[in-house]
Write a protein that holds these residues in place. Structure first.
Motif, mmCIF file in Angstrom:
data_model
loop_
_atom_site.group_PDB
_atom_site.id
_atom_site.type_symbol
_atom_site.label_atom_id
_atom_site.label_comp_id
_atom_site.label_asym_id
_atom_site.label_seq_id
_atom_site.Cartn_x
_atom_site.Cartn_y
_atom_site.Cartn_z
ATOM 1 N N TYR A 177 29.285 58.977 33.617
ATOM 2 C CA TYR A 177 29.133 57.697 34.288
ATOM 3 C C TYR A 177 28.599 56.617 33.350
ATOM 4 N N GLY A 178 27.555 56.931 32.588
ATOM 5 C CA GLY A 178 26.954 55.938 31.704
ATOM 6 C C GLY A 178 27.934 55.362 30.692
ATOM 7 N N PRO A 179 28.600 56.207 29.862
ATOM 8 C CA PRO A 179 29.566 55.665 28.899
ATOM 9 C C PRO A 179 30.722 54.916 29.555
ATOM 10 N N VAL A 180 31.216 55.440 30.695
ATOM 11 C CA VAL A 180 32.339 54.785 31.363
ATOM 12 C C VAL A 180 31.925 53.417 31.897
ATOM 13 N N LEU A 181 30.744 53.340 32.515
ATOM 14 C CA LEU A 181 30.269 52.064 33.046
ATOM 15 C C LEU A 181 30.010 51.057 31.932
ATOM 16 N N PHE A 182 29.485 51.530 30.799
ATOM 17 C CA PHE A 182 29.244 50.626 29.674
ATOM 18 C C PHE A 182 30.569 50.059 29.155
ATOM 19 N N ALA A 183 31.561 50.927 28.982
ATOM 20 C CA ALA A 183 32.876 50.467 28.507
ATOM 21 C C ALA A 183 33.507 49.511 29.520
ATOM 22 N N PHE A 184 33.398 49.861 30.801
ATOM 23 C CA PHE A 184 33.970 48.999 31.840
ATOM 24 C C PHE A 184 33.297 47.634 31.858
ATOM 25 N N ALA A 185 31.956 47.605 31.739
ATOM 26 C CA ALA A 185 31.231 46.331 31.750
ATOM 27 C C ALA A 185 31.592 45.477 30.545
ATOM 28 N N THR A 186 31.742 46.119 29.382
ATOM 29 C CA THR A 186 32.090 45.366 28.167
ATOM 30 C C THR A 186 33.481 44.748 28.283
ATOM 31 N N VAL A 187 34.445 45.561 28.721
ATOM 32 C CA VAL A 187 35.823 45.054 28.870
ATOM 33 C C VAL A 187 35.880 43.957 29.930
ATOM 34 N N SER A 188 35.153 44.143 31.034
ATOM 35 C CA SER A 188 35.143 43.123 32.097
ATOM 36 C C SER A 188 34.564 41.815 31.589
ATOM 37 N N THR A 189 33.493 41.890 30.798
ATOM 38 C CA THR A 189 32.882 40.678 30.245
ATOM 39 C C THR A 189 33.855 39.940 29.334
ATOM 40 N N ILE A 190 34.557 40.692 28.509
ATOM 41 C CA ILE A 190 35.527 40.067 27.593
ATOM 42 C C ILE A 190 36.671 39.424 28.367
ATOM 43 N N LEU A 191 37.214 40.140 29.363
ATOM 44 C CA LEU A 191 38.327 39.581 30.145
ATOM 45 C C LEU A 191 37.900 38.346 30.932
ATOM 46 N N ASN A 192 36.708 38.399 31.527
ATOM 47 C CA ASN A 192 36.225 37.235 32.282
ATOM 48 C C ASN A 192 36.006 36.035 31.366
ATOM 49 N N SER A 193 35.517 36.297 30.145
ATOM 50 C CA SER A 193 35.323 35.205 29.183
ATOM 51 C C SER A 193 36.654 34.589 28.792
ATOM 52 N N MET A 194 37.658 35.426 28.621
ATOM 53 C CA MET A 194 38.984 34.902 28.277
ATOM 54 C C MET A 194 39.566 34.089 29.430
ATOM 55 N N GLN A 195 39.332 34.542 30.656
ATOM 56 C CA GLN A 195 39.821 33.787 31.806
ATOM 57 C C GLN A 195 39.135 32.431 31.912
ATOM 58 N N VAL A 196 37.823 32.399 31.638
ATOM 59 C CA VAL A 196 37.085 31.128 31.659
ATOM 60 C C VAL A 196 37.628 30.192 30.600
ATOM 61 N N ALA A 197 37.932 30.728 29.408
ATOM 62 C CA ALA A 197 38.463 29.891 28.325
ATOM 63 C C ALA A 197 39.814 29.293 28.709
ATOM 64 N N LEU A 198 40.674 30.115 29.343
ATOM 65 C CA LEU A 198 41.979 29.601 29.761
ATOM 66 C C LEU A 198 41.842 28.559 30.869
ATOM 67 N N ALA A 199 40.918 28.814 31.801
ATOM 68 C CA ALA A 199 40.713 27.846 32.886
ATOM 69 C C ALA A 199 40.129 26.549 32.355
ATOM 70 N N ALA A 200 39.316 26.644 31.300
ATOM 71 C CA ALA A 200 38.713 25.435 30.723
ATOM 72 C C ALA A 200 39.771 24.518 30.141
ATOM 73 N N ASP A 201 40.844 25.082 29.597
ATOM 74 C CA ASP A 201 41.924 24.244 29.055
ATOM 75 C C ASP A 201 42.562 23.409 30.156
ATOM 76 N N GLN A 202 42.663 23.974 31.365
ATOM 77 C CA GLN A 202 43.221 23.217 32.481
ATOM 78 C C GLN A 202 42.274 22.098 32.916
ATOM 79 N N LEU A 203 40.962 22.368 32.824
ATOM 80 C CA LEU A 203 39.991 21.329 33.177
ATOM 81 C C LEU A 203 40.056 20.150 32.224
ATOM 82 N N GLU A 204 40.390 20.417 30.965
ATOM 83 C CA GLU A 204 40.483 19.326 29.982
ATOM 84 C C GLU A 204 41.571 18.343 30.371
#
Length: 264
Positions: A177-204
């Motif tokens: 559980y620990g390693p899987v949750l850590f990997a899942f949290a890291t990947v989720s953070t990266i994907l959410n950051s990329m989504q925010v970056a793409l959405a920010a381009d639309q705000l511009e």
């Protein structure tokens, strides 16, 4: 596996914590009748085999352990070395009167109840001059980490594990559980950051310049932070792994030099 134990633990038969130190470390002392599990520990448990009464008998040693061979043809010298090594472990397990009282607790009974502390001290003092050459290879080492024994068992024993301590599927998957949750949290953070970056381009394009700057920088900081934390954990694991290996190799080389410098 005994010749390869230097890979897994400190190359020293004195690497044994007395019973009171086991309690200080939060370990539960679990009685086992299997010699191979003696002084193996995992998480908050350590397995200890009780000291049989017959090993305290001089007549037993004289009759059964000082002959050239037994009826099955097994070398008695090997049996004697194994018994001597096992007996020597109690020199380190019981070093203080508090250890002695722990060993005689009703739920443990690691040593016979009718032995008193002064008698045990006289007996244990005779074990202070036992060298590694007088014991079997297993007892040239002290405590063994069961997780490492299980890790190396497929390579050294051609078995899936040295000792299976998890009887339920839930216990087995809980370790993941620990390693899987850590990997899942890291990947989720990266994907959410990329989504925010793409959405920010639309705000511009919508002339929300202030929100665009905040979203853009926040996504970059999140990506960099996730990368730094992940890299830190990986480097920390590598440092611990390499540090243990360097220490192990130094101990191994030190033992070799001691043997070579010892006069015949």
């Amino acid at each position: 596996m005994a010749p390869r134990l230097w890979i897994m633990t400190t190359f020293s038969g004195a690497n044994i914590n007395p019973l009171h130190r086991q309690r200080v470390k939060g370990r539960e002392i679990v009685v086992t009748e299997e010699p191979r599990l003696h002084l193996a520990w995992i998480h908050n448990r350590i397995f200890v085999k009780p000291l049989p009464r017959y090993l305290l008998s001089h007549a037993f040693w004289k009759t059964f352990l000082e002959e050239d061979s037994d009826q099955a043809g097994y070398s008695q010298s090997n049996l004697c070395k194994a018994a001597t090594g096992f007996l020597r472990t109690y020199r380190y397990l019981i070093q203080h009167e508090s250890d002695f009282h722990i060993a005689q607790q009703d739920h443990l009974r690691l040593i016979p109840k009718d032995i008193d502390w002064p008698s045990f001290c006289r007996f244990i003092s005779e074990l202070s001059h036992i060298e590694d050459t007088a014991v079997s290879k297993r007892y040239c080492y002290g405590e063994l980490r069961l997780t490492r024994l299980n890790l190396y068992a497929p390579l050294l024993l051609r078995k899936f594990h040295f000792e299976q301590v998890h009887g339920q599927y839930g216990d087995f998957f809980e370790r993941l559980y620990g390693p899987v949750l850590f990997a899942f949290a890291t990947v989720s953070t990266i994907l959410n950051s990329m989504q925010v970056a793409l959405a920010a381009d639309q705000l511009e394009a919508s002339h929300w310049e202030a929100v665009w700057h905040v979203s853009r920088y926040f996504s970059i900081v999140s990506l960099v932070g996730a990368a730094i934390i992940s890299s830190w954990f990986i480097l920390l694991w590598l440092w611990i792994f390499l540090d243990e290996w360097i220490y192990t190799v130094r101990r191994k080389l030190g033992k070799k030099r001691e043997v070579q410098s010892t006069p015949c």
